[in-house]
Write a protein that holds these residues in place. Sequence first.
Motif, PDB file in Angstrom:
ATOM      1  N   GLU A 282      38.072  50.210  59.826  1.00 33.48           N
ATOM      2  CA  GLU A 282      38.066  49.147  58.812  1.00 33.48           C
ATOM      3  C   GLU A 282      36.638  48.628  58.627  1.00 33.48           C
ATOM      4  O   GLU A 282      35.903  48.433  59.582  1.00 33.48           O
ATOM      5  N   ARG A 283      36.293  48.424  57.389  1.00 31.19           N
ATOM      6  CA  ARG A 283      34.960  47.903  57.054  1.00 31.19           C
ATOM      7  C   ARG A 283      35.099  46.548  56.371  1.00 31.19           C
ATOM      8  O   ARG A 283      36.097  46.278  55.710  1.00 31.19           O
ATOM      9  N   GLN A 284      34.073  45.720  56.535  1.00 35.44           N
ATOM     10  CA  GLN A 284      34.079  44.362  55.991  1.00 35.44           C
ATOM     11  C   GLN A 284      32.905  44.212  55.024  1.00 35.44           C
ATOM     12  O   GLN A 284      31.768  44.591  55.346  1.00 35.44           O
ATOM     13  N   VAL A 285      33.184  43.662  53.838  1.00 33.13           N
ATOM     14  CA  VAL A 285      32.118  43.417  52.860  1.00 33.13           C
ATOM     15  C   VAL A 285      32.306  42.025  52.253  1.00 33.13           C
ATOM     16  O   VAL A 285      33.395  41.443  52.296  1.00 33.13           O
ATOM     17  N   ARG A 286      31.216  41.533  51.692  1.00 36.14           N
ATOM     18  CA  ARG A 286      31.266  40.275  50.923  1.00 36.14           C
ATOM     19  C   ARG A 286      30.760  40.612  49.522  1.00 36.14           C
ATOM     20  O   ARG A 286      29.566  40.799  49.317  1.00 36.14           O
ATOM     21  N   VAL A 287      31.705  40.703  48.565  1.00 36.42           N
ATOM     22  CA  VAL A 287      31.383  41.162  47.219  1.00 36.42           C
ATOM     23  C   VAL A 287      32.017  40.240  46.190  1.00 36.42           C
ATOM     24  O   VAL A 287      33.197  39.875  46.312  1.00 36.42           O
ATOM     25  N   ARG A 288      31.248  39.841  45.189  1.00 37.77           N
ATOM     26  CA  ARG A 288      31.796  39.118  44.034  1.00 37.77           C
ATOM     27  C   ARG A 288      32.283  40.171  43.045  1.00 37.77           C
ATOM     28  O   ARG A 288      31.493  41.007  42.590  1.00 37.77           O
ATOM     29  N   VAL A 289      33.567  40.147  42.707  1.00 33.16           N
ATOM     30  CA  VAL A 289      34.133  41.146  41.802  1.00 33.16           C
ATOM     31  C   VAL A 289      34.256  40.562  40.398  1.00 33.16           C
ATOM     32  O   VAL A 289      34.846  39.498  40.189  1.00 33.16           O
ATOM     33  N   VAL A 290      33.665  41.266  39.438  1.00 32.93           N
ATOM     34  CA  VAL A 290      33.819  40.958  38.010  1.00 32.93           C
ATOM     35  C   VAL A 290      34.430  42.201  37.373  1.00 32.93           C
ATOM     36  O   VAL A 290      33.904  43.304  37.547  1.00 32.93           O
ATOM     37  N   SER A 291      35.535  42.034  36.691  1.00 35.15           N
ATOM     38  CA  SER A 291      36.196  43.179  36.059  1.00 35.15           C
ATOM     39  C   SER A 291      36.254  42.966  34.560  1.00 35.15           C
ATOM     40  O   SER A 291      36.066  41.853  34.056  1.00 35.15           O
ATOM     41  N   ALA A 292      36.530  44.049  33.851  1.00 39.29           N
ATOM     42  CA  ALA A 292      36.596  43.984  32.387  1.00 39.29           C
ATOM     43  C   ALA A 292      37.628  44.975  31.887  1.00 39.29           C
ATOM     44  O   ALA A 292      37.912  45.990  32.533  1.00 39.29           O
ATOM     45  N   THR A 293      38.188  44.675  30.730  1.00 34.12           N
ATOM     46  CA  THR A 293      39.158  45.579  30.127  1.00 34.12           C
ATOM     47  C   THR A 293      39.257  45.325  28.628  1.00 34.12           C
ATOM     48  O   THR A 293      39.033  44.202  28.167  1.00 34.12           O
ATOM     49  N   ASN A 294      39.580  46.409  27.914  1.00 32.67           N
ATOM     50  CA  ASN A 294      39.935  46.252  26.509  1.00 32.67           C
ATOM     51  C   ASN A 294      41.439  46.439  26.329  1.00 32.67           C
ATOM     52  O   ASN A 294      41.946  46.421  25.219  1.00 32.67           O
ATOM     53  N   ALA A 295      42.136  46.649  27.465  1.00 31.42           N
ATOM     54  CA  ALA A 295      43.575  46.898  27.422  1.00 31.42           C
ATOM     55  C   ALA A 295      44.353  45.589  27.480  1.00 31.42           C
ATOM     56  O   ALA A 295      43.837  44.548  27.898  1.00 31.42           O
ATOM     57  N   ASP A 296      45.613  45.666  27.079  1.00 36.95           N
ATOM     58  CA  ASP A 296      46.535  44.539  27.178  1.00 36.95           C
ATOM     59  C   ASP A 296      47.187  44.617  28.562  1.00 36.95           C
ATOM     60  O   ASP A 296      48.210  45.283  28.757  1.00 36.95           O
ATOM     61  N   LEU A 297      46.588  43.949  29.544  1.00 34.81           N
ATOM     62  CA  LEU A 297      47.083  44.056  30.912  1.00 34.81           C
ATOM     63  C   LEU A 297      48.516  43.537  31.060  1.00 34.81           C
ATOM     64  O   LEU A 297      49.317  44.158  31.781  1.00 34.81           O
ATOM     65  N   PRO A 298      48.902  42.416  30.418  1.00 33.16           N
ATOM     66  CA  PRO A 298      50.307  42.002  30.517  1.00 33.16           C
ATOM     67  C   PRO A 298      51.271  43.085  30.018  1.00 33.16           C
ATOM     68  O   PRO A 298      52.359  43.262  30.590  1.00 33.16           O
TER      69      PRO A 298
END
Length: 446
Positions: A282-298
């Motif tokens: 197991e590895r440990q990281v500290r990352v700020r995640v920014v995601s993007a999409t053009n899809a209709d996720l709902p």
Amino acid sequence: MPIVLVIDDNPAVATALEVLFSLHDLQTLHADSPEAGLALLEREPVDLVIQDMNFRADTTSGDEGVALFEAIHARHPDLPVVLLTAWTHLESAVGLIKAGAADYVAKPWDDHKLLTTVGNLLELSASRRELARRRERELRERHALERHDLCGTIWADPASERVLSLAVQVARSDLPVLITGPNGAGKEKIAEIVHANSAVRAGPFVALNCGALPADLIEAELFGADAGAYTGANRAREGKFEAADGGTLFLDEIGNLPLGGQVKLLRVLETGRFERLGSNRERQVRVRVVSATNADLPALIAEGRFREDLYYRLNAIELKLPPLAERPDDILPLARHFLPAGKRLQPGAERALLRHRWPGNVRELRNAVQRAALLSPGEAIEAQALGLPAAASVPVPAPAAEPDRAQIEAALAGAGGVLAQAAAELGLSRQALYRRMDRLGLRREG
């Protein structure tokens, strides 16, 4: 309650106007001399001035009124001033109208017309003050925004400014950010701005387009893989999460992430822990995640193709980036930015850019401008060089017919001098009607 200052040496005039205005929710102040009026203007907030043209019993020239108006206009240029004048001084009053007076009323005045004039001027003045306040606020907000690192973003449209303002605001938080919007609109640029203004801005910014990789390789790209984890994995490799440790990981087209990868991503978001493919460590990281999409996720959630718990985890803060067609004020500044040095757009080319729908958004605009620059031998770029299909252009509506003098006079007569009603009948705003009346030299009686 609006405040009207009456400057007149006749107490009867002041009393009559005070009674008239009090019946219509207007407060009246009175000064009996130019000196007293100017002094009162320095002490009290006043919305409109009604001033006489003569103050001494032995003077009928109107010179005192002219001097008073000039003094008021010099000190308070935006304050509407209505001149109260006898018929013998109409020529002087008309001259002052050209110099900036709001209107004049002849003695004896008609109560209805006077009230209509005062009401219209107070409303117009309030609109101008609100517009000035809004412009000042927008300028202040823009200057505040420009103090942040905007990563060279070019913008002019209020819709873009709202997104940028929210981006630098949410950047200070460590919550995940979801950027939604069509392809080519500039979602990665917004992600860069979030990173550049965040607490981890000194760390790396790592981007992964989840839609550009085969589904069986996305997990390896995200989490890394030990040697032999899959066919062709001859040596251990670091994943994007490890590369982004201490910084920001931007996951574009997050809707393309396979369900298996979604489960692992959810765990990383919740714990910061993960394993490489083929590894039990197991590895440990500290990352700020920014995601993007053009899809209709709902919609993808309803189809069972995207995990609802991951959606709410990613969507702690959503930034909605509108398509370029909904940010029309950005089009020309962006186009000029994309031009190589020494090239310029002709007016016809600029009109063509503004008419186009830009289904490909900023990416399409950049390609069109750079292609036109390449194909144009001289420094001027004509509309045809852009190669924009007519079918994709927004039809330009025919301009509304401009009312002529006769139509304006007929509307004013039919409305009994009430400018609001006349403007509505002509299909104009009251301010637009004012401008046309001034241009045609028509009196504003109401």
